[in-house]
Scaffold this active site. Structure first.
Site, mmCIF file in Angstrom:
data_model
loop_
_atom_site.group_PDB
_atom_site.id
_atom_site.type_symbol
_atom_site.label_atom_id
_atom_site.label_comp_id
_atom_site.label_asym_id
_atom_site.label_seq_id
_atom_site.Cartn_x
_atom_site.Cartn_y
_atom_site.Cartn_z
ATOM 1 N N HIS A 90 -9.756 5.215 8.344
ATOM 2 C CA HIS A 90 -9.346 4.278 9.395
ATOM 3 C C HIS A 90 -7.838 4.309 9.657
ATOM 4 O O HIS A 90 -7.239 3.352 10.105
ATOM 5 C CB HIS A 90 -9.890 2.865 9.152
ATOM 6 C CG HIS A 90 -9.499 2.228 7.862
ATOM 7 N ND1 HIS A 90 -10.259 2.294 6.727
ATOM 8 C CD2 HIS A 90 -8.429 1.481 7.539
ATOM 9 C CE1 HIS A 90 -9.675 1.622 5.764
ATOM 10 N NE2 HIS A 90 -8.561 1.115 6.230
ATOM 11 N N THR A 150 -7.288 7.892 4.373
ATOM 12 C CA THR A 150 -8.147 6.871 4.966
ATOM 13 C C THR A 150 -8.828 7.346 6.244
ATOM 14 O O THR A 150 -8.190 7.959 7.091
ATOM 15 C CB THR A 150 -7.351 5.586 5.303
ATOM 16 O OG1 THR A 150 -8.226 4.688 5.984
ATOM 17 C CG2 THR A 150 -6.154 5.861 6.163
ATOM 18 N N ALA A 182 -0.026 -2.022 5.812
ATOM 19 C CA ALA A 182 0.663 -1.947 7.110
ATOM 20 C C ALA A 182 -0.037 -2.794 8.175
ATOM 21 O O ALA A 182 0.609 -3.295 9.096
ATOM 22 C CB ALA A 182 0.750 -0.495 7.560
ATOM 23 N N PHE A 183 -1.342 -2.959 8.022
ATOM 24 C CA PHE A 183 -2.099 -3.758 8.996
ATOM 25 C C PHE A 183 -1.601 -5.199 9.030
ATOM 26 O O PHE A 183 -1.682 -5.867 10.066
ATOM 27 C CB PHE A 183 -3.585 -3.717 8.602
ATOM 28 C CG PHE A 183 -4.517 -4.246 9.652
ATOM 29 C CD1 PHE A 183 -4.926 -3.433 10.707
ATOM 30 C CD2 PHE A 183 -4.997 -5.536 9.581
ATOM 31 C CE1 PHE A 183 -5.788 -3.916 11.679
ATOM 32 C CE2 PHE A 183 -5.871 -6.031 10.547
ATOM 33 C CZ PHE A 183 -6.263 -5.215 11.599
ATOM 34 N N GLU A 184 -1.092 -5.694 7.908
ATOM 35 C CA GLU A 184 -0.631 -7.088 7.813
ATOM 36 C C GLU A 184 0.827 -7.269 8.224
ATOM 37 O O GLU A 184 1.318 -8.406 8.280
ATOM 38 C CB GLU A 184 -0.805 -7.614 6.378
ATOM 39 C CG GLU A 184 -2.231 -7.950 5.987
ATOM 40 C CD GLU A 184 -3.110 -6.741 5.750
ATOM 41 O OE1 GLU A 184 -2.610 -5.727 5.229
ATOM 42 O OE2 GLU A 184 -4.305 -6.807 6.111
ATOM 43 N N ARG A 195 9.665 12.003 4.378
ATOM 44 C CA ARG A 195 10.318 10.973 5.214
ATOM 45 C C ARG A 195 10.779 9.759 4.411
ATOM 46 O O ARG A 195 11.336 8.824 4.965
ATOM 47 C CB ARG A 195 9.337 10.523 6.309
ATOM 48 C CG ARG A 195 9.123 11.584 7.363
ATOM 49 C CD ARG A 195 7.833 11.382 8.131
ATOM 50 N NE ARG A 195 7.650 12.368 9.180
ATOM 51 C CZ ARG A 195 7.330 13.652 8.987
ATOM 52 N NH1 ARG A 195 7.164 14.123 7.747
ATOM 53 N NH2 ARG A 195 7.185 14.478 10.000
ATOM 54 N N PHE A 207 0.865 -1.194 0.000
ATOM 55 C CA PHE A 207 0.000 0.000 0.000
ATOM 56 C C PHE A 207 0.903 1.246 0.000
ATOM 57 O O PHE A 207 1.861 1.316 0.763
ATOM 58 C CB PHE A 207 -0.874 -0.016 1.260
ATOM 59 C CG PHE A 207 -2.140 0.786 1.144
ATOM 60 C CD1 PHE A 207 -3.361 0.165 0.950
ATOM 61 C CD2 PHE A 207 -2.103 2.168 1.227
ATOM 62 C CE1 PHE A 207 -4.539 0.907 0.856
ATOM 63 C CE2 PHE A 207 -3.267 2.916 1.133
ATOM 64 C CZ PHE A 207 -4.487 2.281 0.952
ATOM 65 N N VAL A 211 1.542 4.899 6.195
ATOM 66 C CA VAL A 211 0.117 5.104 6.481
ATOM 67 C C VAL A 211 -0.122 6.613 6.491
ATOM 68 O O VAL A 211 0.488 7.345 7.278
ATOM 69 C CB VAL A 211 -0.288 4.473 7.827
ATOM 70 C CG1 VAL A 211 -1.809 4.465 7.958
ATOM 71 C CG2 VAL A 211 0.263 3.059 7.964
HETATM 72 N N1 INI Z 1 -2.457 0.397 4.487
HETATM 73 C C1 INI Z 1 -1.289 1.095 4.518
HETATM 74 O O1 INI Z 1 -0.218 0.483 4.588
HETATM 75 N N2 INI Z 1 -1.314 2.452 4.441
HETATM 76 C C2 INI Z 1 -2.473 3.161 4.359
HETATM 77 O O2 INI Z 1 -2.406 4.433 4.315
HETATM 78 C C3 INI Z 1 -3.695 2.446 4.317
HETATM 79 N N3 INI Z 1 -4.940 3.160 4.162
HETATM 80 O O3 INI Z 1 -4.899 4.319 3.810
HETATM 81 O O4 INI Z 1 -6.005 2.587 4.332
HETATM 82 C C4 INI Z 1 -3.669 1.036 4.395
HETATM 83 N N4 INI Z 1 -4.812 0.322 4.358
HETATM 84 C C5 INI Z 1 -4.820 -1.095 4.115
HETATM 85 C C6 INI Z 1 -4.595 -1.944 5.364
HETATM 86 O O5 INI Z 1 -3.240 -1.851 5.796
HETATM 87 C C7 INI Z 1 -4.894 -3.413 5.113
HETATM 88 O O6 INI Z 1 -4.040 -3.904 4.095
HETATM 89 C C8 INI Z 1 -6.346 -3.671 4.673
HETATM 90 O O7 INI Z 1 -7.255 -3.052 5.565
HETATM 91 C C9 INI Z 1 -6.635 -5.193 4.676
HETATM 92 O O8 INI Z 1 -6.497 -5.731 5.973
#
Ligand code: INI
Length: 158
Positions: free
Chosen positions: A92, A90, A60-62, A131, A26, A85
């Protein structure tokens, strides 16, 4: 000022240390720069790319689950976590950034393998670009230097 008799500090020498990089796709135009920075730091501190593994995750969530598994594998001295992120993109943001930070910290604490937080979390794209290799340096480079320092510190602390 009086100094303690024993001071432990990690040298900035990568040598034969083994690193795993977990990078999120992402915002890949930003994260690609963080990966470049991390690889550059490893090389410039005497490390070897043949000892470095790069794992891509969707976002980043993963990052935490992959970081934990790589740390548990016993194959790496440190795991360098890289992502971007951006709040503007987003609603969220807080969940994604918060879970990434918490999960990366947990992966390190649960395994004893340093899991380094190289996730750029910003209010807007401009701050993120700053950054990722422009005005404010490269947080991927910085994260890899932190990994090198922690690996050498923990070796001394054994
Ligand atoms: N993931 C990121 O790494 N950066 C972001 O800014 C971002 N936004 O904007 O939503 C983002 N979303 C995806 C998230 O990390 C998961 O991959 C997704 O929700 C599936 O679990």
């Amino acid at each position: 000022m009086d100094k303690p008799k024993h001071i432990l500090e990690g040298d900035l020498i990568a040598g034969n240390s083994k690193f795993a990089i977990v990078a999120s796709r992402f915002n890949s135009f930003l994260v690609d720069k963080l990966v470049e920075g991390a690889l550059d730091a490893i090389k410039r501190h005497g490390g070897k790319l043949e000892n470095t593994t790069l794992a891509w995750v969707p976002g980043a969530f993963e990052i935490p689950v992959a970081a934990r598994q790589l740390a548990e594998s016993g194959k790496y001295d440190a795991v360098i976590c890289l992502g971007a992120v951006v709040r503007g993109s987003t609603p969220h943001f807080d969940y994604v950034a918060g879970e990434a930070a918490k999960g990366i910290a947990q992966a390190g604490l649960m395994t004893g393998v340093p899991c380094i937080f190289g996730v750029v979390t910003t209010d807007n794209l401009e701050q993120a670009i700053e950054r990722c290799g422009t005005k404010a340096g490269n947080k991927g480079f910085d994260a890899a230097v932190s990994a090198i320092e922690m690996v050498n510190l923990l070796k001394k602390a054994k």
